[in-house]
Write a protein that holds these residues in place. Structure first.
Motif, PDB file in Angstrom:
ATOM      1  N   UNK A 100      24.492  36.810  41.813  1.00  0.00           N
ATOM      2  CA  UNK A 100      25.589  36.200  42.566  1.00  0.00           C
ATOM      3  C   UNK A 100      26.489  35.385  41.640  1.00  0.00           C
ATOM      4  N   UNK A 101      25.891  34.505  40.852  1.00  0.00           N
ATOM      5  CA  UNK A 101      26.662  33.633  39.966  1.00  0.00           C
ATOM      6  C   UNK A 101      27.424  34.443  38.916  1.00  0.00           C
ATOM      7  N   UNK A 102      26.713  35.368  38.273  1.00  0.00           N
ATOM      8  CA  UNK A 102      27.359  36.165  37.235  1.00  0.00           C
ATOM      9  C   UNK A 102      28.504  36.993  37.817  1.00  0.00           C
ATOM     10  N   UNK A 103      28.309  37.564  38.995  1.00  0.00           N
ATOM     11  CA  UNK A 103      29.352  38.376  39.615  1.00  0.00           C
ATOM     12  C   UNK A 103      30.508  37.508  40.077  1.00  0.00           C
ATOM     13  N   UNK A 104      30.236  36.315  40.569  1.00  0.00           N
ATOM     14  CA  UNK A 104      31.307  35.394  40.935  1.00  0.00           C
ATOM     15  C   UNK A 104      32.163  35.074  39.715  1.00  0.00           C
ATOM     16  N   UNK A 164      15.217  42.423  38.786  1.00  0.00           N
ATOM     17  CA  UNK A 164      15.985  43.100  37.737  1.00  0.00           C
ATOM     18  C   UNK A 164      17.254  42.310  37.494  1.00  0.00           C
ATOM     19  N   UNK A 165      17.503  41.964  36.243  1.00  0.00           N
ATOM     20  CA  UNK A 165      18.755  41.297  35.901  1.00  0.00           C
ATOM     21  C   UNK A 165      19.192  41.745  34.518  1.00  0.00           C
ATOM     22  N   UNK A 166      20.469  41.941  34.389  1.00  0.00           N
ATOM     23  CA  UNK A 166      21.047  42.288  33.096  1.00  0.00           C
ATOM     24  C   UNK A 166      22.333  41.502  32.919  1.00  0.00           C
ATOM     25  N   UNK A 167      22.442  40.793  31.813  1.00  0.00           N
ATOM     26  CA  UNK A 167      23.633  39.989  31.534  1.00  0.00           C
ATOM     27  C   UNK A 167      24.791  40.904  31.178  1.00  0.00           C
ATOM     28  N   UNK A 168      25.992  40.532  31.635  1.00  0.00           N
ATOM     29  CA  UNK A 168      27.200  41.251  31.244  1.00  0.00           C
ATOM     30  C   UNK A 168      27.370  41.147  29.736  1.00  0.00           C
ATOM     31  N   UNK A 169      28.036  42.134  29.160  1.00  0.00           N
ATOM     32  CA  UNK A 169      28.234  42.110  27.710  1.00  0.00           C
ATOM     33  C   UNK A 169      29.118  40.922  27.322  1.00  0.00           C
ATOM     34  N   UNK A 170      28.895  40.416  26.135  1.00  0.00           N
ATOM     35  CA  UNK A 170      29.657  39.275  25.644  1.00  0.00           C
ATOM     36  C   UNK A 170      31.150  39.580  25.633  1.00  0.00           C
ATOM     37  N   UNK A 171      31.511  40.809  25.291  1.00  0.00           N
ATOM     38  CA  UNK A 171      32.930  41.197  25.249  1.00  0.00           C
ATOM     39  C   UNK A 171      33.566  41.015  26.620  1.00  0.00           C
ATOM     40  N   UNK A 172      32.889  41.502  27.683  1.00  0.00           N
ATOM     41  CA  UNK A 172      33.448  41.358  29.037  1.00  0.00           C
ATOM     42  C   UNK A 172      33.485  39.899  29.470  1.00  0.00           C
ATOM     43  N   UNK A 173      32.464  39.147  29.127  1.00  0.00           N
ATOM     44  CA  UNK A 173      32.448  37.721  29.456  1.00  0.00           C
ATOM     45  C   UNK A 173      33.655  37.036  28.803  1.00  0.00           C
ATOM     46  N   UNK A 174      33.900  37.346  27.551  1.00  0.00           N
ATOM     47  CA  UNK A 174      35.027  36.759  26.823  1.00  0.00           C
ATOM     48  C   UNK A 174      36.368  37.183  27.440  1.00  0.00           C
ATOM     49  N   UNK A 175      36.521  38.466  27.719  1.00  0.00           N
ATOM     50  CA  UNK A 175      37.777  38.975  28.292  1.00  0.00           C
ATOM     51  C   UNK A 175      38.067  38.324  29.637  1.00  0.00           C
ATOM     52  N   UNK A 225      38.557  37.926  45.602  1.00  0.00           N
ATOM     53  CA  UNK A 225      37.882  39.177  45.229  1.00  0.00           C
ATOM     54  C   UNK A 225      36.570  38.874  44.526  1.00  0.00           C
ATOM     55  N   UNK A 226      36.565  37.900  43.627  1.00  0.00           N
ATOM     56  CA  UNK A 226      35.322  37.530  42.937  1.00  0.00           C
ATOM     57  C   UNK A 226      34.270  37.030  43.938  1.00  0.00           C
ATOM     58  N   UNK A 227      34.695  36.265  44.928  1.00  0.00           N
ATOM     59  CA  UNK A 227      33.759  35.794  45.961  1.00  0.00           C
ATOM     60  C   UNK A 227      33.213  36.977  46.755  1.00  0.00           C
ATOM     61  N   UNK A 228      34.097  37.888  47.145  1.00  0.00           N
ATOM     62  CA  UNK A 228      33.655  39.075  47.897  1.00  0.00           C
ATOM     63  C   UNK A 228      32.680  39.907  47.065  1.00  0.00           C
ATOM     64  N   UNK A 229      32.977  40.089  45.781  1.00  0.00           N
ATOM     65  CA  UNK A 229      32.072  40.840  44.900  1.00  0.00           C
ATOM     66  C   UNK A 229      30.720  40.138  44.784  1.00  0.00           C
ATOM     67  N   UNK A 230      30.749  38.819  44.675  1.00  0.00           N
ATOM     68  CA  UNK A 230      29.499  38.056  44.558  1.00  0.00           C
ATOM     69  C   UNK A 230      28.658  38.202  45.828  1.00  0.00           C
ATOM     70  N   UNK A 231      29.307  38.106  46.983  1.00  0.00           N
ATOM     71  CA  UNK A 231      28.581  38.293  48.246  1.00  0.00           C
ATOM     72  C   UNK A 231      28.044  39.719  48.349  1.00  0.00           C
ATOM     73  N   UNK A 232      28.837  40.689  47.933  1.00  0.00           N
ATOM     74  CA  UNK A 232      28.396  42.081  47.953  1.00  0.00           C
ATOM     75  C   UNK A 232      27.200  42.281  47.023  1.00  0.00           C
ATOM     76  N   UNK A 233      27.173  41.550  45.907  1.00  0.00           N
ATOM     77  CA  UNK A 233      26.043  41.687  44.981  1.00  0.00           C
ATOM     78  C   UNK A 233      24.723  41.323  45.670  1.00  0.00           C
ATOM     79  N   UNK A 234      24.778  40.364  46.590  1.00  0.00           N
ATOM     80  CA  UNK A 234      23.555  40.003  47.326  1.00  0.00           C
ATOM     81  C   UNK A 234      23.080  41.169  48.198  1.00  0.00           C
ATOM     82  N   UNK A 235      24.016  41.871  48.823  1.00  0.00           N
ATOM     83  CA  UNK A 235      23.667  43.037  49.633  1.00  0.00           C
ATOM     84  C   UNK A 235      23.097  44.144  48.748  1.00  0.00           C
ATOM     85  N   UNK A 236      23.722  44.369  47.603  1.00  0.00           N
ATOM     86  CA  UNK A 236      23.243  45.404  46.680  1.00  0.00           C
ATOM     87  C   UNK A 236      21.838  45.051  46.193  1.00  0.00           C
TER      88      UNK A 236
END
Length: 124
Positions: A98-102, A9-20, A71-82
């Motif tokens: 992992x990459x998108x969350x980083x 399962x993968x879903x890309x972040x919205x373009x607005x959030x990517x831009x922000x 924080x971004x690294x921690x979130x990315x590592x946490x995404x692997x656990x999730x």
């Protein structure tokens, strides 16, 4: 892209959030590493605040930049656990999370946290 087959399962972040996030972290990086090049006077209140922070609280900005990436690294590592906890076992898909969350932090992680994997019905 949304893939929801078992284990993938993968879903890309919205373009607005990517831009922000891209613009915010880019501007943050610019003010921390090249503060002399920022056109503060052309950026209105954001420029005034940034100039004040650079002139009076540069150490806080510098450390804050490192904390933001930590924080971004921690979130990315946490995404692997999730991913593992939600049964997403496709290595390529986990790598995308992992990459998108980083790169985009909570804008990505929140999508993964919201995902409800299909429940399997057990027959007795």
């Amino acid at each position: 892209m949304v893939t929801s087959s078992s284990g993938a399962y993968f879903r890309r972040s919205s373009f607005v959030w990517i831009l922000i996030v891209t613009l915010s972290m880019g501007y943050f990086t610019w003010t921390v590493f090249w503060p002399q090049d920022v056109p503060y006077e052309r950026l209105g209140p954001v420029g005034e605040f940034s100039k004040y922070m650079v002139e009076h609280h540069y150490t806080l900005l510098y450390r804050g930049w490192w904390v933001a990436w930590a924080i971004h690294i921690a979130e990315a590592l946490y995404s692997l656990k999730v991913c593992r906890d939600k049964g997403i076992n496709n290595k390529a898909i986990c790598g995308l999370w992992f990459l998108q969350t980083f790169l985009f932090g909570i804008a990505s992680l929140s999508l993964l946290l919201q995902y409800k994997p299909p429940t399997s019905r057990k027959h007795h």
